[in-house]
Each structure stands twice: as C-alpha cells, then as structure tokens.
Write a protein that holds these residues in place. Structure first.
Motif, PDB file in Angstrom:
ATOM      1  N   UNK A 133      25.818  -2.235   7.297  1.00 54.61           N
ATOM      2  CA  UNK A 133      25.828  -3.616   6.807  1.00 54.61           C
ATOM      3  C   UNK A 133      25.483  -4.606   7.921  1.00 54.61           C
ATOM      4  N   UNK A 134      25.030  -5.800   7.480  1.00 56.49           N
ATOM      5  CA  UNK A 134      24.756  -6.861   8.455  1.00 56.49           C
ATOM      6  C   UNK A 134      26.042  -7.626   8.751  1.00 56.49           C
ATOM      7  N   UNK A 135      25.926  -8.725   9.483  1.00 57.06           N
ATOM      8  CA  UNK A 135      27.108  -9.469   9.918  1.00 57.06           C
ATOM      9  C   UNK A 135      27.911 -10.033   8.757  1.00 57.06           C
ATOM     10  N   UNK A 136      27.273 -10.219   7.603  1.00 59.37           N
ATOM     11  CA  UNK A 136      27.963 -10.739   6.420  1.00 59.37           C
ATOM     12  C   UNK A 136      28.453  -9.618   5.502  1.00 59.37           C
ATOM     13  N   UNK A 137      28.258  -8.356   5.913  1.00 61.12           N
ATOM     14  CA  UNK A 137      28.705  -7.231   5.102  1.00 61.12           C
ATOM     15  C   UNK A 137      27.714  -6.808   4.038  1.00 61.12           C
ATOM     16  N   UNK A 138      26.442  -7.206   4.175  1.00 61.31           N
ATOM     17  CA  UNK A 138      25.443  -6.937   3.139  1.00 61.31           C
ATOM     18  C   UNK A 138      24.578  -5.728   3.486  1.00 61.31           C
ATOM     19  N   UNK A 139      24.202  -4.988   2.432  1.00 63.15           N
ATOM     20  CA  UNK A 139      23.285  -3.862   2.588  1.00 63.15           C
ATOM     21  C   UNK A 139      22.682  -3.541   1.231  1.00 63.15           C
ATOM     22  N   UNK A 140      21.539  -2.886   1.252  1.00 63.59           N
ATOM     23  CA  UNK A 140      20.866  -2.462   0.025  1.00 63.59           C
ATOM     24  C   UNK A 140      20.625  -0.960   0.100  1.00 63.59           C
ATOM     25  N   UNK A 156      18.281  -0.179  -7.558  1.00 60.79           N
ATOM     26  CA  UNK A 156      18.866  -0.262  -6.227  1.00 60.79           C
ATOM     27  C   UNK A 156      20.088  -1.164  -6.286  1.00 60.79           C
ATOM     28  N   UNK A 157      21.033  -0.854  -5.429  1.00 56.40           N
ATOM     29  CA  UNK A 157      22.243  -1.666  -5.311  1.00 56.40           C
ATOM     30  C   UNK A 157      22.092  -2.638  -4.147  1.00 56.40           C
ATOM     31  N   UNK A 158      22.442  -3.879  -4.414  1.00 58.80           N
ATOM     32  CA  UNK A 158      22.592  -4.871  -3.345  1.00 58.80           C
ATOM     33  C   UNK A 158      24.091  -5.136  -3.224  1.00 58.80           C
ATOM     34  N   UNK A 159      24.673  -4.686  -2.125  1.00 64.06           N
ATOM     35  CA  UNK A 159      26.125  -4.748  -1.978  1.00 64.06           C
ATOM     36  C   UNK A 159      26.521  -5.752  -0.904  1.00 64.06           C
TER      37      UNK A 159
END
Length: 243
Positions: A133-140, A156-159
């Motif tokens: 994940x990135x600094x904001x907790x995001x990942x795909x 696809x999931x965008x989480x």
C-alpha cells in the motif's frame, strides 16, 4: 489484556449498482490484536472471544505469526521478526466467520512492509491478496476469488486499508470495465479491550459471526428473488501456504 488490543464497533456497508441497485448496512465489531500477544480473557468471558490459527490462513496447528510469515515467504517477503497486527472477528461460542481479515506486516524497523487481505466466502474457501500500500493505505489488485454467486472473478479491487488508529476506515471497490463499481466499507471507533467493553460489544451484536453469515445469505436470497443471474462457482486453486 495487552495495550495493543482494541475493539472496533463497526458499521459495514455494501452498495451494488449493476445490473440492479442494492444497498445494505449492518453493525458488528472487530478485534485489533498483535498476533504475538493475543487476548487472554477471564475464563468466564472466554467463550465471547477465541483466537485460533485454524480460523485463518496456513497450518491449523501452527501459529498466526508462523502462518503469515510462511505465506509471505512464498511471495519473497521476510519481516525479520517485525510486528504483525490483525483485524478480524473472534470466535464466539464456538462460531467464527470472517468475510475479511486484515494483517498489517511491519519490518524489523517498524515500517509497514505490506498488508495481507484474507477473504473467506460462504463455501468454506479462502484467498489471500498481498498488497503493498501507499502512504494512505491504498492499493489495487486483480480480483482472483469467487465471493458472491452474483459476481464472477473479473475485474480489479481498489482497496484502502490504513492501519487502524482511533478510527477504522476500510473500503474495497470492485471495478469492471463498462460497469458501475461495487463498494464495501467498514467504519468504526476504537475502544479499549476492557471487560466492560467486551461485554458491551457482545451484547450489542449477539453471536456476531452467525449474524454476519445469516445477513450475507439473506441478501443473497433477496437478490435471487429479484432474478439477478447466478454465476457458477469456478474451481479455486489452493494458494501455497494459505489452504
């Protein structure tokens, strides 16, 4: 109990927009724990919160840490003893059902290395998604697991999975080309895992694992009654160190 242990009283929402609209929200609660310091409740309270490696990925006779590390090793990741925290529902009076368990995996210096999202369906299957994940907790990540009889394995999931603090705010968006997204959210407020708070959560949502399983099936029945097409469940290959 450990100061690392907390309870989040949660509101869980699902919004489906395609091919028909269906929304629902229900209450529950989740435990946030360090896998090396699992809660030990007084004997009289123990039936309200059981934690077992057998309820999650890997070797049922192993440990949560050992099983998470074994899975990460298959992905080429080593934590060198770094902290692993988990957000999940506990076993209540012998029952457990976790549609989603999350593991935040840190390296030896304390930095977040990755997140493991472990998904269970109502057919007794599980699948793990590894997310950097990135600094904001995001990942795909591409969808690879059959969860609902009304959704295939495309898309696809965008989480967004930031590690919980005073508030919990998790979201999962399923995107498919040419379709409106399916959105699931889980929001909550942290409380200390004291005996009064454990009792309050258990009384507010009695038999939480059973209630979650029943609510999911009830939504499925309503969608089926509205003639939403059922998609055949494909074979799910076992993941190394997961099943």
């Amino acid at each position: 109990m450990s100061s690392n242990t907390a309870i989040y009283r949660t509101s869980i929402g699902h919004v489906r927009q395609t091919p028909l609209r269906n929304t629902f929200t229900y209450r529950s609660y989740s435990w946030y724990v360090d896998v090396d310091s699992l809660p030990r409740l007084p004997r009289w309270l123990a039936p309200l919160a059981g934690f077992s490696a057998a309820d999650h990925l890997g070797d049922p006779a192993g440990t949560l840490r050992g099983n998470v590390e074994a899975y990460l090793a298959t992905q080429g990741i080593t934590l060198d003893g770094g902290r692993i925290t988990m957000l999940a529902g506990a076993r209540v009076f012998g029952h457990v059902f976790n549609p989603l368990s999350l593991f935040w995996c840190h390296d030896a210096d304390g930095a977040l290395r990755c997140v493991v999202a472990e998904v269970h369906n109502t057919y007794g299957e599980r699948h793990c998604y590894l997310l950097e994940t990135d600094a904001a907790g995001r990942a795909t990540v591409p969808k690879a697991f059959y969860v609902s009889p009304f959704n295939d394995v495309d898309g696809r999931y965008r989480m967004k999975l930031p590690e919980p603090a005073e508030r919990l705010a998790v979201s999962i968006v399923l995107e498919r080309d040419g379709q409106k997204p399916f959105v699931a959210t889980m929001d909550g407020v942290r409380s200390e895992a004291t005996v009064p708070n454990v009792l309050a959560a258990a009384l507010a949502v009695p038999l939480a694992p059973l209630r979650v399983a029943v609510q999911i099936r009830w939504q499925g029945i309503k969608l089926w009654a509205r003639r939403l097409p059922v998609i055949k469940r494909p074979h799910h290959p076992s993941q190394e160190a997961v099943q």
